[in-house]
Design a protein around this motif. Structure first.
Motif, mmCIF file in Angstrom:
data_model
loop_
_atom_site.group_PDB
_atom_site.id
_atom_site.type_symbol
_atom_site.label_atom_id
_atom_site.label_comp_id
_atom_site.label_asym_id
_atom_site.label_seq_id
_atom_site.Cartn_x
_atom_site.Cartn_y
_atom_site.Cartn_z
ATOM 1 N N SER A 88 -13.089 9.749 -57.070
ATOM 2 C CA SER A 88 -14.258 10.613 -56.115
ATOM 3 C C SER A 88 -14.021 12.713 -56.450
ATOM 4 C CB SER A 88 -14.265 10.890 -54.571
ATOM 5 O OG SER A 88 -12.782 11.076 -53.774
ATOM 6 N N ALA A 89 -12.929 12.070 -57.189
ATOM 7 C CA ALA A 89 -12.259 13.949 -57.971
ATOM 8 C C ALA A 89 -12.373 14.614 -59.398
ATOM 9 C CB ALA A 89 -10.685 13.416 -57.700
ATOM 10 N N LEU A 90 -12.939 13.083 -59.215
ATOM 11 C CA LEU A 90 -13.780 12.860 -61.304
ATOM 12 C C LEU A 90 -15.227 13.241 -61.278
ATOM 13 C CD1 LEU A 90 -10.576 11.140 -63.286
ATOM 14 C CD2 LEU A 90 -11.125 13.555 -62.796
ATOM 15 N N GLY A 92 -18.756 12.378 -59.135
ATOM 16 C CA GLY A 92 -19.556 12.049 -57.657
ATOM 17 C C GLY A 92 -19.883 10.572 -57.347
ATOM 18 N N ASN A 93 -19.965 9.865 -58.177
ATOM 19 C CA ASN A 93 -20.067 8.780 -57.770
ATOM 20 C C ASN A 93 -19.769 7.455 -57.106
ATOM 21 O OD1 ASN A 93 -21.520 6.405 -60.309
ATOM 22 N ND2 ASN A 93 -19.645 5.512 -59.252
ATOM 23 N N THR A 94 -18.354 8.285 -56.550
ATOM 24 C CA THR A 94 -17.733 7.984 -54.870
ATOM 25 C C THR A 94 -18.749 8.021 -54.074
ATOM 26 O OG1 THR A 94 -16.103 6.891 -56.587
ATOM 27 C CG2 THR A 94 -15.624 7.007 -54.093
ATOM 28 N N ASP A 95 -19.140 9.357 -53.778
ATOM 29 C CA ASP A 95 -20.042 9.428 -52.410
ATOM 30 C C ASP A 95 -21.287 8.931 -52.561
ATOM 31 O OD1 ASP A 95 -20.238 11.826 -50.939
ATOM 32 O OD2 ASP A 95 -21.926 12.796 -51.574
ATOM 33 N N THR A 96 -21.879 8.492 -53.646
ATOM 34 C CA THR A 96 -23.306 7.669 -53.654
ATOM 35 C C THR A 96 -22.744 7.109 -53.541
ATOM 36 O OG1 THR A 96 -24.022 8.740 -55.287
ATOM 37 C CG2 THR A 96 -25.122 7.309 -54.706
ATOM 38 N N MET A 97 -21.834 6.303 -53.973
ATOM 39 C CA MET A 97 -21.352 4.327 -53.478
ATOM 40 C C MET A 97 -21.233 4.243 -52.188
ATOM 41 S SD MET A 97 -21.621 2.841 -55.829
ATOM 42 C CE MET A 97 -23.183 3.910 -56.296
ATOM 43 N N PHE A 98 -20.442 5.666 -51.402
ATOM 44 C CA PHE A 98 -20.381 5.335 -49.717
ATOM 45 C C PHE A 98 -21.257 5.242 -48.906
ATOM 46 C CE2 PHE A 98 -15.529 6.209 -50.956
ATOM 47 C CZ PHE A 98 -15.291 5.513 -50.238
ATOM 48 N N LYS A 99 -22.210 6.805 -49.433
ATOM 49 C CA LYS A 99 -23.088 6.738 -48.790
ATOM 50 C C LYS A 99 -24.322 5.383 -48.180
ATOM 51 C CE LYS A 99 -24.086 11.746 -49.853
ATOM 52 N NZ LYS A 99 -24.516 12.742 -50.361
ATOM 53 N N ILE A 100 -24.435 4.689 -49.935
ATOM 54 C CA ILE A 100 -25.548 3.794 -49.964
ATOM 55 C C ILE A 100 -24.366 2.345 -49.144
ATOM 56 C CG2 ILE A 100 -25.842 1.146 -51.250
ATOM 57 C CD1 ILE A 100 -25.758 3.333 -53.788
ATOM 58 N N ALA A 101 -22.955 2.606 -48.939
ATOM 59 C CA ALA A 101 -22.613 1.924 -47.747
ATOM 60 C C ALA A 101 -22.504 1.684 -46.827
ATOM 61 C CB ALA A 101 -21.205 1.617 -48.076
ATOM 62 N N GLU A 102 -23.292 3.243 -46.541
ATOM 63 C CA GLU A 102 -23.345 4.121 -44.737
ATOM 64 C C GLU A 102 -25.091 2.772 -44.406
ATOM 65 O OE1 GLU A 102 -23.419 7.463 -41.933
ATOM 66 O OE2 GLU A 102 -22.687 7.268 -44.219
ATOM 67 N N ILE A 115 -13.864 1.264 -52.088
ATOM 68 C CA ILE A 115 -12.548 2.044 -52.654
ATOM 69 C C ILE A 115 -13.149 3.047 -53.325
ATOM 70 C CG2 ILE A 115 -10.018 1.549 -52.927
ATOM 71 C CD1 ILE A 115 -10.984 -0.234 -49.712
ATOM 72 N N ASP A 116 -12.518 4.501 -52.914
ATOM 73 C CA ASP A 116 -11.644 4.667 -53.510
ATOM 74 C C ASP A 116 -10.806 4.704 -54.893
ATOM 75 O OD1 ASP A 116 -11.708 7.512 -55.319
ATOM 76 O OD2 ASP A 116 -11.863 8.376 -53.783
ATOM 77 N N SER A 117 -11.243 4.546 -55.802
ATOM 78 C CA SER A 117 -9.565 4.228 -56.699
ATOM 79 C C SER A 117 -8.851 5.658 -56.584
ATOM 80 C CB SER A 117 -9.734 3.755 -57.874
ATOM 81 O OG SER A 117 -10.719 4.263 -58.446
ATOM 82 N N GLU A 194 -1.894 11.835 -57.630
ATOM 83 C CA GLU A 194 -2.427 11.725 -55.977
ATOM 84 C C GLU A 194 -3.176 11.772 -55.374
ATOM 85 O OE1 GLU A 194 1.574 11.299 -53.501
ATOM 86 O OE2 GLU A 194 2.389 10.132 -55.586
ATOM 87 N N THR A 195 -4.541 12.679 -55.933
ATOM 88 C CA THR A 195 -5.388 13.231 -54.982
ATOM 89 C C THR A 195 -6.760 12.881 -56.371
ATOM 90 O OG1 THR A 195 -5.540 15.293 -56.357
ATOM 91 C CG2 THR A 195 -4.347 15.110 -54.397
ATOM 92 N N GLY A 196 -6.118 11.980 -57.370
ATOM 93 C CA GLY A 196 -7.771 11.545 -58.308
ATOM 94 C C GLY A 196 -8.592 12.829 -59.350
ATOM 95 N N HIS A 197 -7.268 13.765 -59.889
ATOM 96 C CA HIS A 197 -7.522 15.338 -60.538
ATOM 97 C C HIS A 197 -7.151 14.490 -61.388
ATOM 98 C CE1 HIS A 197 -8.979 16.949 -56.655
ATOM 99 N NE2 HIS A 197 -9.419 16.907 -57.476
#
Length: 279
Positions: A88-90, A92-102, A115-117, A194-197
């Motif tokens: 998610s630090a690289l 915005g795709n993961t944020d979209t995935m979380f919203k779809i899941a919700e 899972i945010d890898s 470790e923060t994905g950056h």
């Protein structure tokens, strides 16, 4: 349980079908044409050749409606779905995935877990392979998700590039840094933290030393028995150099694979990266 990921997991060719892992691609925009990542229409050698000649491809995350349709089809099987996504630090795709899941979890009895890898390429892919091992052991989706959210901090991703201009274009480094680095033949070794950056790890002089540094980092930090993956962007000879240095010490052959073009858009040709689990 259905295991899913996106194309940036960079699994070697054949793994998706062999291990029954579903995949949804991100996209590449090149000269106003849109391609799915890993598409046969965009051959890596041609893609990187165009970049060398000045093409500036862009990437696009998964459209929300496309993602929703993809997951609805998987959920229609009646099974739970575990999806491992690009850091998610690289993107915005993961944020979209979380919203779809919700949204989908409100209307389905079986669940979709994201899972945010906190990683990319085979750093993300290693997490997918760990999930597959646990799935084969009969673990449920909640247990696997809990373990993955711990394991992901043990996965190491390091890489080097031969030219800094592509990182500059992607906003990863400044123009001044790229200019000075090029003049001094500096080859940076970077990592996903470790923060994905994406962050700088070390600077070395010469391509040869940067490849040696990747092997050294792996050998000094990898957990015993860890799989080692090496991804490259049209630089197989250099990938083999790193693989041989590692194999010589651990007597286990690293797996070499092409870098997904979506990641290559930001790093350019000649990238070499190494992935493993730390001690």
């Amino acid at each position: 349980m259905i295991l899913s990921t996106d194309s940036t997991a960079n699994l070697p060719q054949g793994y998706y079908e062999e291990l029954d892992i579903k995949m949804i691609p991100l996209q590449i925009i090149l000269n106003d044409d849109v391609y799915n990542d890993l598409s046969e229409e965009l051959v890596p050698s041609e893609f990187y050749d165009k970049m060398k000649k000045g093409a500036t491809p862009k990437t696009a995350q998964i459209n929300r409606e496309v993602g929703r349709e993809y997951f609805e089809e998987l959920l229609s099987s009646g099974e739970d779905v575990l999806h491992i996504s690009l850091s998610s630090a690289l993107s915005g795709n993961t944020d979209t995935m979380f919203k779809i899941a919700e949204d989908l979890n409100k209307t389905h009895s079986n669940k979709l877990v994201i899972i945010d890898s906190l990683n990319a390429a085979m750093g993300e892919g290693l997490l997918v392979l760990e999930a597959d091992k646990m799935r084969k052991q009969g673990m449920g989706i909640d247990e696997i998700a809990e373990k993955l959210n711990k394991i992901k901090f043990d996965i190491c991703s390091f890489f080097t590039v031969d030219q800094l201009k592509y990182l500059m274009r992607g906003g990863r480094i400044s123009k001044v840094t790229a200019l000075i680095g090029s003049l001094l033949s500096i080859k940076p070794v970077l990592k996903v933290d470790e923060t994905g950056h994406l962050v700088a790890h070390k600077k070395v002089i010469s391509r040869k030393k940067s490849l040696q540094e990747l092997a050294r980092i792996c050998l000094e930090n990898m957990a015993s028995g860890s799989d080692v993956f090496i991804c490259h962007a049209e630089s197989m000879a250099d990938a083999k150099v790193v693989a041989d240095l590692v194999e010589k010490e651990i007597n286990k052959k690293p797996i070499i694979c092409d870098l997904t073009q979506v990641i290559g858009c930001h790093t350019g040709p000649d990238l070499i990266s190494i992935f493993f689990r730390k001690k």
